[in-house]
Structures are given as structure tokens and as C-alpha cells.
Design a protein around this motif. Structure first.
Motif, mmCIF file in Angstrom:
data_model
loop_
_atom_site.group_PDB
_atom_site.id
_atom_site.type_symbol
_atom_site.label_atom_id
_atom_site.label_comp_id
_atom_site.label_asym_id
_atom_site.label_seq_id
_atom_site.Cartn_x
_atom_site.Cartn_y
_atom_site.Cartn_z
ATOM 1 N N LYS A 129 0.833 -1.209 0.000
ATOM 2 C CA LYS A 129 0.000 0.000 0.000
ATOM 3 C C LYS A 129 0.861 1.250 0.000
ATOM 4 O O LYS A 129 1.800 1.373 0.786
ATOM 5 N N ALA A 130 0.555 2.159 -0.907
ATOM 6 C CA ALA A 130 1.277 3.432 -0.978
ATOM 7 C C ALA A 130 0.718 4.405 0.056
ATOM 8 O O ALA A 130 -0.428 4.271 0.510
ATOM 9 N N LYS A 131 1.523 5.379 0.433
ATOM 10 C CA LYS A 131 1.063 6.415 1.361
ATOM 11 C C LYS A 131 0.314 7.475 0.559
ATOM 12 O O LYS A 131 0.795 8.594 0.366
ATOM 13 N N ALA A 132 -0.842 7.067 0.053
ATOM 14 C CA ALA A 132 -1.632 7.938 -0.812
ATOM 15 C C ALA A 132 -3.076 7.947 -0.326
ATOM 16 O O ALA A 132 -3.707 6.891 -0.250
ATOM 17 N N SER A 133 -3.575 9.117 0.012
ATOM 18 C CA SER A 133 -4.951 9.248 0.478
ATOM 19 C C SER A 133 -5.911 9.207 -0.701
ATOM 20 O O SER A 133 -5.659 9.789 -1.765
ATOM 21 N N ILE A 134 -7.039 8.551 -0.508
ATOM 22 C CA ILE A 134 -8.052 8.474 -1.546
ATOM 23 C C ILE A 134 -8.701 9.832 -1.786
ATOM 24 O O ILE A 134 -9.334 10.077 -2.809
ATOM 25 N N ASN A 135 -8.547 10.743 -0.807
ATOM 26 C CA ASN A 135 -9.136 12.077 -0.926
ATOM 27 C C ASN A 135 -8.185 13.096 -1.547
ATOM 28 O O ASN A 135 -8.539 14.262 -1.680
ATOM 29 N N ASN A 136 -6.970 12.654 -1.870
ATOM 30 C CA ASN A 136 -5.967 13.577 -2.404
ATOM 31 C C ASN A 136 -5.583 13.155 -3.816
ATOM 32 O O ASN A 136 -4.445 12.774 -4.094
ATOM 33 N N LEU A 137 -6.584 13.215 -4.723
ATOM 34 C CA LEU A 137 -6.393 12.770 -6.089
ATOM 35 C C LEU A 137 -6.494 13.940 -7.060
ATOM 36 O O LEU A 137 -6.991 15.010 -6.712
ATOM 37 N N THR A 138 -6.042 13.714 -8.278
ATOM 38 C CA THR A 138 -6.170 14.728 -9.316
ATOM 39 C C THR A 138 -6.311 14.027 -10.661
ATOM 40 O O THR A 138 -6.027 12.832 -10.781
ATOM 41 N N ASN A 139 -6.766 14.773 -11.669
ATOM 42 C CA ASN A 139 -6.899 14.224 -13.019
ATOM 43 C C ASN A 139 -6.236 15.172 -14.017
ATOM 44 O O ASN A 139 -5.641 16.186 -13.639
ATOM 45 N N GLN A 140 -6.361 14.863 -15.315
ATOM 46 C CA GLN A 140 -5.652 15.624 -16.343
ATOM 47 C C GLN A 140 -6.128 17.068 -16.408
ATOM 48 O O GLN A 140 -5.329 17.992 -16.585
ATOM 49 N N GLU A 141 -7.437 17.293 -16.249
ATOM 50 C CA GLU A 141 -7.965 18.664 -16.311
ATOM 51 C C GLU A 141 -7.423 19.507 -15.158
ATOM 52 O O GLU A 141 -7.054 20.667 -15.344
ATOM 53 N N GLN A 142 -7.381 18.901 -13.972
ATOM 54 C CA GLN A 142 -6.839 19.607 -12.814
ATOM 55 C C GLN A 142 -5.370 19.958 -13.019
ATOM 56 O O GLN A 142 -4.930 21.073 -12.716
ATOM 57 N N SER A 249 2.585 5.638 -7.620
ATOM 58 C CA SER A 249 1.758 4.480 -7.276
ATOM 59 C C SER A 249 0.636 4.328 -8.291
ATOM 60 O O SER A 249 0.298 5.263 -9.010
ATOM 61 N N ARG A 250 0.042 3.127 -8.308
ATOM 62 C CA ARG A 250 -0.998 2.821 -9.288
ATOM 63 C C ARG A 250 -2.218 2.203 -8.600
ATOM 64 O O ARG A 250 -2.119 1.611 -7.537
ATOM 65 N N TRP A 251 -3.365 2.377 -9.248
ATOM 66 C CA TRP A 251 -4.639 1.870 -8.756
ATOM 67 C C TRP A 251 -4.664 0.350 -8.957
ATOM 68 O O TRP A 251 -4.671 -0.143 -10.071
ATOM 69 N N MET A 252 -4.665 -0.431 -7.851
ATOM 70 C CA MET A 252 -4.578 -1.884 -7.927
ATOM 71 C C MET A 252 -5.598 -2.536 -7.012
ATOM 72 O O MET A 252 -6.082 -1.934 -6.051
ATOM 73 N N LEU A 253 -5.893 -3.789 -7.305
ATOM 74 C CA LEU A 253 -6.795 -4.598 -6.496
ATOM 75 C C LEU A 253 -5.953 -5.424 -5.539
ATOM 76 O O LEU A 253 -5.137 -6.245 -5.966
ATOM 77 N N ASN A 254 -6.138 -5.221 -4.215
ATOM 78 C CA ASN A 254 -5.319 -5.942 -3.247
ATOM 79 C C ASN A 254 -5.904 -7.323 -2.944
ATOM 80 O O ASN A 254 -6.905 -7.748 -3.533
ATOM 81 N N LYS A 255 -5.303 -8.021 -1.998
ATOM 82 C CA LYS A 255 -5.724 -9.387 -1.676
ATOM 83 C C LYS A 255 -7.125 -9.437 -1.088
ATOM 84 O O LYS A 255 -7.788 -10.467 -1.133
ATOM 85 N N LYS A 256 -7.563 -8.338 -0.488
ATOM 86 C CA LYS A 256 -8.904 -8.290 0.089
ATOM 87 C C LYS A 256 -9.948 -7.833 -0.928
ATOM 88 O O LYS A 256 -11.062 -7.475 -0.554
ATOM 89 N N SER A 257 -9.550 -7.814 -2.211
ATOM 90 C CA SER A 257 -10.440 -7.408 -3.313
ATOM 91 C C SER A 257 -10.916 -5.968 -3.162
ATOM 92 O O SER A 257 -12.054 -5.639 -3.493
ATOM 93 N N LYS A 258 -10.043 -5.120 -2.633
ATOM 94 C CA LYS A 258 -10.344 -3.696 -2.500
ATOM 95 C C LYS A 258 -9.375 -2.898 -3.371
ATOM 96 O O LYS A 258 -8.188 -3.213 -3.432
ATOM 97 N N TRP A 259 -9.899 -1.855 -4.025
ATOM 98 C CA TRP A 259 -9.066 -1.016 -4.876
ATOM 99 C C TRP A 259 -8.371 0.050 -4.037
ATOM 100 O O TRP A 259 -8.996 0.709 -3.199
ATOM 101 N N GLU A 260 -7.062 0.210 -4.242
ATOM 102 C CA GLU A 260 -6.282 1.210 -3.527
ATOM 103 C C GLU A 260 -5.014 1.503 -4.323
ATOM 104 O O GLU A 260 -4.665 0.787 -5.267
ATOM 105 N N PHE A 261 -4.308 2.563 -3.947
ATOM 106 C CA PHE A 261 -3.037 2.896 -4.598
ATOM 107 C C PHE A 261 -1.936 2.038 -3.988
ATOM 108 O O PHE A 261 -1.663 2.124 -2.785
#
Length: 411
Positions: A129-142, A249-261
Motif C-alpha cells: 500500500k502506498a502512502k496515498a490518500s483516496i481524498n488527495n487525487l487529481t486528473n488531467q484537467e486539474q 503508485s498505481r490503482w490496484m486490487l489488493n488481496k482483500k479485493s479492494k481497490w487502492e493505490f
């Protein structure tokens, strides 16, 4: 007092010291010669601490820095120096090649002592797991909008510097000038989008970056450099969003079947003594492309693997390309196919007499019936997760209670 009097003679710190002494630091040391400021810490000393931290289970920079002031073996390897944790972390990033050289030296010595046989190699990966908050994201427009705001702000600051001269000749404090100019550009750029029907707004994470850039021109350039790095990483990935804190970091599916960075850590282990002989950290969310790089890394360290070397891996590595590679290099691969894995998982489910699929649901009464014939008529709705729990008070006296619910469940 000689610290060696307090350290056992068979302590691994002596082995680490010997390994580091064999590594050539001449090219690295040239980067620190004839530099202004305080003399840099010895790269040999920092590498010794990093390797000792890895030997003790992968300690963080803060933990290693703390042990350098309290643990006798770390104090010995550091020569009583007390480097800051930032110095240790910066060393890990800037001189990864030295750590790789130390790793290769270690496994080659293990091979020389016949601790590595290279007869059977197991390869597997895990998500970190990366030290990346799900609330601290950005996209290309941003990212595009942030770059536009920051670049125009820096240009305006440079124009003002030409007009007003040096900082000592300004009648208005520099902090005030930078803030006003930044607000001016920010207002100008954001107002251009108000006429658009699909008005685009800055996210809170983007505004936080702009707040950091408002301090002065140096901060603005630093944030712009960070945004450009985010932009580069965003173009590399197929994802629509990326983490601001950890853009690699990248968006991946972990062993618990949850998406996270996450990051995908790959290792190859020799079966004889369980010694790690290859490792890498990748951005690939799956393992399908990682078998060949692990084998090639082993070949680079030990030379060409002997024919019929056994390579075992799970079904995540099962591709025609990987199987062809093993056949062409005369390696004996043991990799389960996805079809076989799915079949085995179904067999395992049948072996669980109290699995979820063994409970019968009564649609009319809205109840479940367990394999023992008990009716689960009680219900409780969880607020945190949208699901309903069914149970009966007879579970406490059921002879199969522990087998069904587990030892930790008491009611």
C-alpha cells in the motif's frame, strides 16, 4: 570503550560491514567533492545503516535514525554519527544502485558458501500500500489548470522583478507582492471557465497545492515541478486519476479485493535456504509481465541458469509468452493455469460444510436456514456497510458453533 566489546562476535553487523567494504564508492563520492556547505555524511556509513535496517525487517528512515542513537550495533556501524532520518531516506532514493550492489554481493557470497543451489526457484508478488490518500487525487484537467496558473504566476513575478528591481529596492514586502500577483492570475484563469456550461472547478487537493505555491516564487517553482511530475506519471497510466502524494503508485486490487493505490513487489526465492535472490518494485497491477524480468535479474547476478531449473509460480503468471520463454531457455516451469485454479477453488468450497453457499434463503419469510436446520430469523442492518446480518440465539448451544462461526466468535 570499544563498542565491539558489547556486540556478540556472530552479530550480522560485522557481515554487513564486510559487504559494504567491498563496494566501490569512488564515482558516488565525486558528486560530493568541492561542494559548498557542511561536509556530507559518509556514503559507506549510510549504506551500512540502511542494510542493517533491511536485515532487521525493513525499518523506516525514522526507525534507523533512532537506533543509530540507542542500539549498540547501529552505533558501531554509524561510527557514533547520528544522521537525520531525512538524510537516510534521501540516500535510499539517490543511491539505489549502491543498495543493489550490496544485495548482489550478499547473494553471490551466499552462493559461494553453497547456501543457494538454484535448483528450484519460487517467484511471487504482493501488493504494498502506498502512502496515498483516496481524498488527495487529481486528473488531467486539474493538472492542466494548475500548470497554467503556476506558469502565469511565475511569469508575472519575473516581470515585476524586472520593473521593481532587486528585493532590497522594493518599497512593498516581497511576500505581499507574490500573494497579490498570484491571486490576480488565479482569478483571471478561473474566470475564463465561468461561461462554459460544464464549468470546471478546482478540487480541494489542487487548492492546497496553490496555497503552498503562494508563499514566494521559489515555492511556486517547486510546486510547478511537482505538478509536472504528476502530469508525466498521469500520461504513463491508463487510469483517469492519480495520487498527488505518491504519483508513482498505481490503482490496484489488493488481496482483500479492494481497490487502492499500491506498488507491486516481486521477489524470487531459492528453495534450498529460502534466500531472496531477486526483487523488484513495479507499477504493473498484475503479475503477468513480471516472471521474465525476475528470471533475467537472476541470470544477471549468477549467470545463465542451468537447464531444467525448476521455476514455480501461481496462476497470475500463466501466459503463453511466459511459458514459451521457459521452454526456449530450457527451464522447468510449474505454473498453474487459471482454469485449474478456478476448479480447485470450487473443490475447496465444497469442503466447507458451513460456507455461505450452504445456507438456504427463504424469500417469503425473509430468513436463512443453516446446514444444521436452524432458522436465522433475527436481523441487524449495518450502517457502515449496506448489508444485513441474520442470526439466531440457538447458535450458542449448537454443537457445531465453533466450526461454523470460528473460535473468536462468542455470540
Amino acid at each position: 570503550m570499544d563498542l565491539r566489546e558489547l556486540i556478540p562476535k556472530d552479530h550480522p553487523c560485522y557481515f554487513i560491514q564486510n559487504v559494504v567494504d567491498e563496494i566501490d564508492f569512488s564515482k558516488v563520492d565525486l558528486n560530493y567533492c568541492y561542494k559548498a556547505g557542511k561536509p556530507a555524511y559518509s556514503r559507506k556509513m549510510l549504506l551500512r545503516l540502511v542494510l542493517m535496517g533491511a536485515f532487521d525487517g525493513g525499518l523506516s528512515g525514522r526507525q534507523v535514525a533512532a537506533k543509530a542513537a540507542t542500539d549498540v550495533s547501529y552505533m558501531y556501524l554509524a561510527g557514533m554519527e547520528k544522521p537525520d532520518f531525512r538524510t537516510i531516506n534521501r540516500f535510499k532514493v539517490d543511491h539505489a544502485e549502491l543498495i543493489d550492489d550490496a544485495f548482489k554481493t550478499t547473494v553471490l557470497m551466499a552462493k559461494e558458501l553453497d547456501l543457494v543451489k538454484l535448483k528450484h526457484i519460487a517467484i511471487d508478488g504482493t501488493k504494498i500500500k502506498a502512502k496515498a490518500s483516496i481524498n488527495n487525487l487529481t486528473n488531467q484537467e486539474q493538472v492542466d489548470l494548475l500548470k497554467d496558473i503556476l506558469q502565469k504566476s511565475i511569469e508575472l513575478d519575473e516581470e515585476e522583478d524586472e520593473i521593481l528591481g532587486d528585493e532590497s529596492g522594493n518599497s512593498v514586502p516581497k511576500e505581499l507582492i507574490d500573494k497579490e500577483s498570484f491571486e490576480k492570475i488565479y482569478k483571471k484563469v478561473t474566470e475564463t471557465t465561468k461561461g462554459d456550461r460544464n464549468e470546471f472547478k478546482l478540487r480541494r487537493s489542487s487548492k492546497n497545492l496553490l496555497d503552498q505555491a503562494k508563499k514566494d516564487k521559489k515555492s511556486a517553482k517547486k510546486i510547478l515541478k511537482k505538478v509536472e511530475k504528476i502530469d508525466t506519471e498521469l500520461k504513463k497510466t491508463t487510469n483517469d486519476v492519480i495520487s498527488i502524494n505518491d504519483p508513482e503508485s498505481r490503482w490496484m486490487l489488493n488481496k482483500k479485493s479492494k481497490w487502492e493505490f499500491d506498488y507491486n513487489l516481486q521477489i524470487g526465492v531459492d528453495d534450498y535456504k529460502g534466500i531472496i535472490i531477486s526483487s523488484s518494485l513495479t507499477q504493473n497491477p498484475t503479475d503477468v509481465f513480471e516472471l521474465i524480468p525476475q528470471i533475467e535479474q537472476i541470470n544477471e547476478t549468477f549467470g545463465e541458469l542451468p537447464p531444467n531449473t525448476q521455476i514455480s509460480a501461481d496462476n497470475g503468471y500463466s501466459t503463453n509468452e511466459n511459458m514459451d520463454y521457459l521452454a526456449e531457455n530450457h527451464l522447468d516451469g510449474y505454473i498453474s493455469t487459471r482454469k485449474l485454479s478456478r476448479k480447485l477453488k470450487k473443490i475447496n468450497k465444497k469442503d466447507k460444510p458451513f460456507g455461505k453457499d450452504k445456507f438456504t434463503f427463504d424469500h417469503e419469510k425473509n430468513t436463512y436456514i443453516c446446514p444444521m436446520g436452524q432458522i436465522l430469523e433475527n436481523q441487524r442492518t449495518l450502517k457502515i456497510k449496506p448489508r444485513i446480518i441474520y442470526w439466531t440465539n440457538n447458535c450458542k448451544t449448537c454443537p457445531k458453533h465453533q466450526e461454523c462461526c470460528g473460535k473468536e466468535v462468542t455470540d
